[in-house]
Design a protein around this motif. Sequence first.
Motif, short mmCIF file in Angstrom:
data_model
loop_
_atom_site.label_atom_id
_atom_site.label_comp_id
_atom_site.label_asym_id
_atom_site.label_seq_id
_atom_site.Cartn_x
_atom_site.Cartn_y
_atom_site.Cartn_z
N THR A 23 0.84 -1.20 0.00
CA THR A 23 0.00 0.00 0.00
C THR A 23 0.88 1.25 0.00
OG1 THR A 23 -1.74 -1.18 1.19
CG2 THR A 23 -1.82 1.22 1.26
N LYS A 48 2.44 1.76 -3.45
CA LYS A 48 1.47 2.29 -4.41
C LYS A 48 1.24 3.79 -4.19
CE LYS A 48 -1.09 -2.00 -5.18
NZ LYS A 48 -0.69 -2.18 -6.55
N LEU A 49 1.15 4.19 -2.93
CA LEU A 49 0.96 5.61 -2.63
C LEU A 49 2.19 6.43 -3.00
CD1 LEU A 49 -0.97 5.28 0.72
CD2 LEU A 49 -1.84 6.36 -1.38
N GLU A 50 3.38 5.89 -2.77
CA GLU A 50 4.61 6.60 -3.15
C GLU A 50 4.64 6.83 -4.66
OE1 GLU A 50 7.69 5.10 0.35
OE2 GLU A 50 7.50 3.90 -1.47
N TYR A 82 1.98 9.42 -5.62
CA TYR A 82 2.42 10.77 -5.22
C TYR A 82 3.46 11.30 -6.20
CZ TYR A 82 4.24 14.54 -2.33
OH TYR A 82 4.65 15.77 -1.87
N ARG A 102 -2.40 10.49 2.87
CA ARG A 102 -2.52 9.03 2.98
C ARG A 102 -1.16 8.36 3.05
NH1 ARG A 102 -7.64 7.64 -1.03
NH2 ARG A 102 -9.22 8.49 0.40
N LEU A 103 -0.23 8.84 2.27
CA LEU A 103 1.13 8.30 2.27
C LEU A 103 1.76 8.43 3.66
CD1 LEU A 103 3.69 7.30 0.75
CD2 LEU A 103 4.13 9.67 0.15
N VAL A 130 -3.18 12.43 -1.45
CA VAL A 130 -2.26 11.28 -1.57
C VAL A 130 -1.12 11.41 -0.56
CG1 VAL A 130 -0.67 10.06 -3.10
CG2 VAL A 130 -2.87 10.83 -3.96
N LYS A 131 -0.60 12.62 -0.39
CA LYS A 131 0.48 12.85 0.58
C LYS A 131 0.00 12.55 2.00
CE LYS A 131 4.44 14.51 2.14
NZ LYS A 131 5.33 13.50 2.67
#
Length: 123
Positions: free
Chosen positions: A19, A22-24, A27, A43-44, A40-41
């Motif tokens: 997860t 995927k977020l990295e 972003y 959530r990251l 996104v940041k």
Amino acid sequence: MKAVSPERQTLLIKSMQSTLSKLENAYKNMIEKGSNATLVKKRLDAVKIALDSLENAWHGADFSYEKENILEARKVIIGILPSVEKQHENAKEGSPQKTLLERRIASIEAAIEALDVHTINFK
């Protein structure tokens, strides 16, 4: 925290790492395109704290976040859960996607529990 077998711990940590990865990537792509990447940041950052919390709970890894950051991460992680559950409902029974989503849900739930333990430690 609930007792979790070492094998299950490994699966849940790998799910949370996936997860995070995927977020990295999301972003990075959004920044390159000049898109607004605030959500996104957020959530990251939350997933990073959640992952660190799990690794601390199960492997004694360092965990040094401020209470406010832990509470915010918990709130964001809880906010992610309904969309993952919805994806799980729509995934085809027996598919690899369904299995991945089951692990993702379990890793999020375990992370919420680990974050709860960390917030109690501040009281």
